[in-house]
Design an enzyme around this catalytic site. Structure first.
Site, PDB file in Angstrom:
ATOM      1  N   ASN A  23      17.246  32.906  -4.981  1.00  0.00           N
ATOM      2  CA  ASN A  23      18.459  32.960  -6.151  1.00  0.00           C
ATOM      3  C   ASN A  23      19.094  31.728  -6.442  1.00  0.00           C
ATOM      4  O   ASN A  23      20.111  31.803  -6.982  1.00  0.00           O
ATOM      5  CB  ASN A  23      19.669  34.092  -5.348  1.00  0.00           C
ATOM      6  CG  ASN A  23      19.192  35.387  -4.988  1.00  0.00           C
ATOM      7  OD1 ASN A  23      18.873  35.742  -3.885  1.00  0.00           O
ATOM      8  ND2 ASN A  23      18.664  36.002  -5.896  1.00  0.00           N
ATOM      9  N   ILE A  52      23.191  28.694  -9.275  1.00  0.00           N
ATOM     10  CA  ILE A  52      23.334  29.882  -8.350  1.00  0.00           C
ATOM     11  C   ILE A  52      23.369  31.150  -9.149  1.00  0.00           C
ATOM     12  O   ILE A  52      24.134  31.088  -9.984  1.00  0.00           O
ATOM     13  CB  ILE A  52      24.603  29.684  -7.391  1.00  0.00           C
ATOM     14  CG1 ILE A  52      24.339  28.203  -6.883  1.00  0.00           C
ATOM     15  CG2 ILE A  52      24.624  30.694  -6.480  1.00  0.00           C
ATOM     16  CD1 ILE A  52      25.734  28.075  -6.114  1.00  0.00           C
ATOM     17  N   CYS A  53      22.720  32.276  -8.493  1.00  0.00           N
ATOM     18  CA  CYS A  53      22.632  33.517  -9.326  1.00  0.00           C
ATOM     19  C   CYS A  53      23.583  34.305  -8.107  1.00  0.00           C
ATOM     20  O   CYS A  53      22.909  35.008  -7.147  1.00  0.00           O
ATOM     21  CB  CYS A  53      21.233  34.032  -9.205  1.00  0.00           C
ATOM     22  SG  CYS A  53      21.413  35.800  -9.868  1.00  0.00           S
ATOM     23  N   LEU A  54      24.639  34.554  -8.395  1.00  0.00           N
ATOM     24  CA  LEU A  54      25.573  35.311  -7.563  1.00  0.00           C
ATOM     25  C   LEU A  54      26.678  35.921  -8.654  1.00  0.00           C
ATOM     26  O   LEU A  54      27.296  35.420  -9.324  1.00  0.00           O
ATOM     27  CB  LEU A  54      26.407  34.206  -6.745  1.00  0.00           C
ATOM     28  CG  LEU A  54      27.128  34.827  -5.489  1.00  0.00           C
ATOM     29  CD1 LEU A  54      26.370  35.933  -4.758  1.00  0.00           C
ATOM     30  CD2 LEU A  54      27.800  33.817  -4.749  1.00  0.00           C
TER      31      LEU A  54
END
Lengths: 338, 195
Positions: B80, B88-90
């Site tokens: 991620n 960042i994939c959040l």
């Protein structure tokens, strides 16, 4: 007793009571130069007062006569004496005062904590109020007592709530809400569905922030920033609540206040309010008659009943635009009607 | 306008319980609080254990009503997190942001992301595919990247110089480059390669 004291009005040559005056009209009698206000506690003239500022035991200074007022009420003062010293004139007043104790006013000095006259005070000394700690409950007026106790308890609760509210921080700006620098921001924004505290400006800012940033209005912006529970409205309040009942009180009084204000969208029937029946403001026509809304119920595909919204032409046009991808211009719209 | 009073408070609080959380946030320069550098320790029991990851934080004007922009400055091998850019994939840094979150809680979430990868919603497709198809290799790569990029601060200056000289750069140049990038071995390597 007072006959031994020179009448002040006589000294000025202006006593209207003449022979009936209970003060001495004999130049040889000693004048009474004691300040009555000082006796009661405070004299506004202070050191400049032309009367003597000395404390005298009540019995030795029977005739306070520094003002017209006290002269006119000589008899009253005498009565108070007669209660203890038993022996003065006018007995009518005595009876009138002692017969109905409910008519006698309460002593404000005793209420404040200290009456200089003590037992001999002409006024009634009230009972102790357990809430405010003052001797201000009239022993002979039950209605007034009850009222006082009620308002006193309410004030006490308010005070406690305010004290408690001082400590509460807004979870967004992390400042104490009631200590914020701008006075307009020193207010809580209460969410209808949960109990997390925010200041009104922070929560309104959040709820009105644009959904352009990718945040969904219903799942993010209208949700509580902490628990993410959806709330449909925010209630401003200067006080934070401690219980569900208190919260309901705040909400109800806020709604009641808005209900008395005319809705600017409804505009006495000239406009349409986008909030419809959910609007908190008053929907009334010029003649004062309230708007009556008939809800149209429709059966939805899934078998549930839904409330039909007002349908407008623009809704269809928007749908058309979406379907065809072309923007409708006026000439085209006119084609629809031919 | 960024609410700097709140940022100040956040920094104070975050650094107060540094002992417990291990999370640190520092302004990049004293003059500007909108650019910050966060540091999170790699979570125990993961290939990132023992590493110290730096995260670039940029606060948008709308902060705290808009999410802070966060990006790994340290290279990380994670489904991620982009292995190239550090993006960042959040969700909480995007549409699930809430103004009640702080820099510290956001960094904690990033730390939690390190220990719980979501390969089905990847940021870096290559890493995600490796994670799904060849888990042992993924673990090895992630561990190697952690040791190579996130643990360098433990090396002494001489070790770094030695390492870079071994790669074939002249010692004088290595030393001056290391000084110019504050002793960061990776930055020095990048600079040496590009220059």
């Amino acid at each position: 007793m007072s006959k031994r004291v020179l009448c002040k009005f006589f000294a000025h040559g202006a006593c209207l009571k003449g022979d009936h005056c209970e003060f001495s009209h004999d130049w040889k009698a000693p004048p009474n130069n004691i300040c009555t206000f000082y006796q009661k506690g405070v004299c506004a003239y202070g050191g400049r007062c032309r009367y003597d500022h000395v404390k005298v035991a009540r019995l030795q200074s029977p005739a306070p006569s520094s003002s017209v007022y006290s002269h006119q009420h000589h008899s009253v003062h005498a009565d108070h004496l007669s209660e203890s010293a038993a022996g003065s004139a006018e007995n009518d007043d005595v009876r009138e005062l002692s017969v109905n104790p409910a008519d006698r006013p309460i002593c404000s000095f005793a209420a404040a904590g200290n009456c200089p006259h003590g037992e001999k005070c002409p006024h009634i000394h009230g009972d102790l109020c357990p809430t405010c700690g003052k001797h201000c409950l009239h022993p002979f007026r039950p209605q007034e007592r009850e009222e006082h106790v009620k308002t006193c308890e309410k004030m006490q609760r308010n005070l406690e709530a305010l004290k408690h509210s001082q400590e509460i921080e807004c979870c967004v700006c992390l400042e104490r809400v009631l200590s914020k620098s701008a006075p307009a921001e020193r207010k809580f924004g209460i969410l209808s569905e949960c109990d997390h505290p925010f200041c009104i400006s922070c929560i309104r800012n959040w709820r009105s922030s644009s959904s352009a940033s990718g945040m969904d209005v219903n799942s993010a912006l209208r949700a509580c920033p902490i628990c993410r529970k959806l709330s449909y409205f925010v209630i401003p309040s200067v006080i934070w609540y401690c219980s569900k009942v208190e919260k309901q009180e705040i909400v109800d009084s806020y709604k009641a206040k808005l209900r008395s204000i005319d809705c600017k969208h409804f505009d006495f029937g000239n406009g349409t309010c986008p909030f419809g029946t959910s609007c908190f403001y008053k929907h009334a026509y010029r003649d004062g008659q309230l708007e009556e809304v008939v809800l149209r119920h429709l059966g939805a595909e899934d078998g549930n009943t839904v409330i039909a919204k007002n349908v407008r032409l623009s809704d269809f046009l928007k749908e058309y635009e979406l379907l065809t991808g072309t923007k409708l211009l006026l000439p085209k719209i006119q084609q629809f009607f031919h | 306008m960024v609410d700097f009073a709140r940022v100040q408070k956040e920094l104070q609080e975050c650094n107060r319980d540094f002992e417990v959380s291990g999370i640190k946030v520092m302004p990049k320069s004293d003059a500007n609080l909108a650019h910050l550098l966060g540091t999170i320790p790699g979570p125990l029991g993961t290939p990132y254990e023992g590493g110290s990851f730096k995260i670039d934080i940029t606060l948008p004007d709308g902060y705290p009503f808009e999410p802070p922009k966060m990006q790994f400055a340290t290279k990380v091998w994670h489904p991620n997190i982009s292995s190239q850019s550090g993006a960042i994939c959040l969700d909480i840094l995007k549409d699930q942001w809430s103004p009640a979150l702080t820099l510290k809680t956001a960094l904690l979430s990033v730390q939690a992301l390190l220990s719980a990868p979501e390969p089905d919603d990847p940021q870096d497709a290559v890493v995600a595919q490796q994670y799904l198809r060849d888990y042992p290799t993924f673990m090895g790569t992630a561990r190697y990247w952690t040791e190579a990029f996130a643990m360098t601060s433990s090396l002494g200056v001489e070790d770094k110089v030695l390492k870079l000289v071994e790669m074939g750069f002249p010692e004088a140049l290595v030393r001056s480059t290391l000084v110019s990038v504050d002793g960061d071995e990776n930055m020095a390597l990048e600079k040496l390669c590009s220059g």
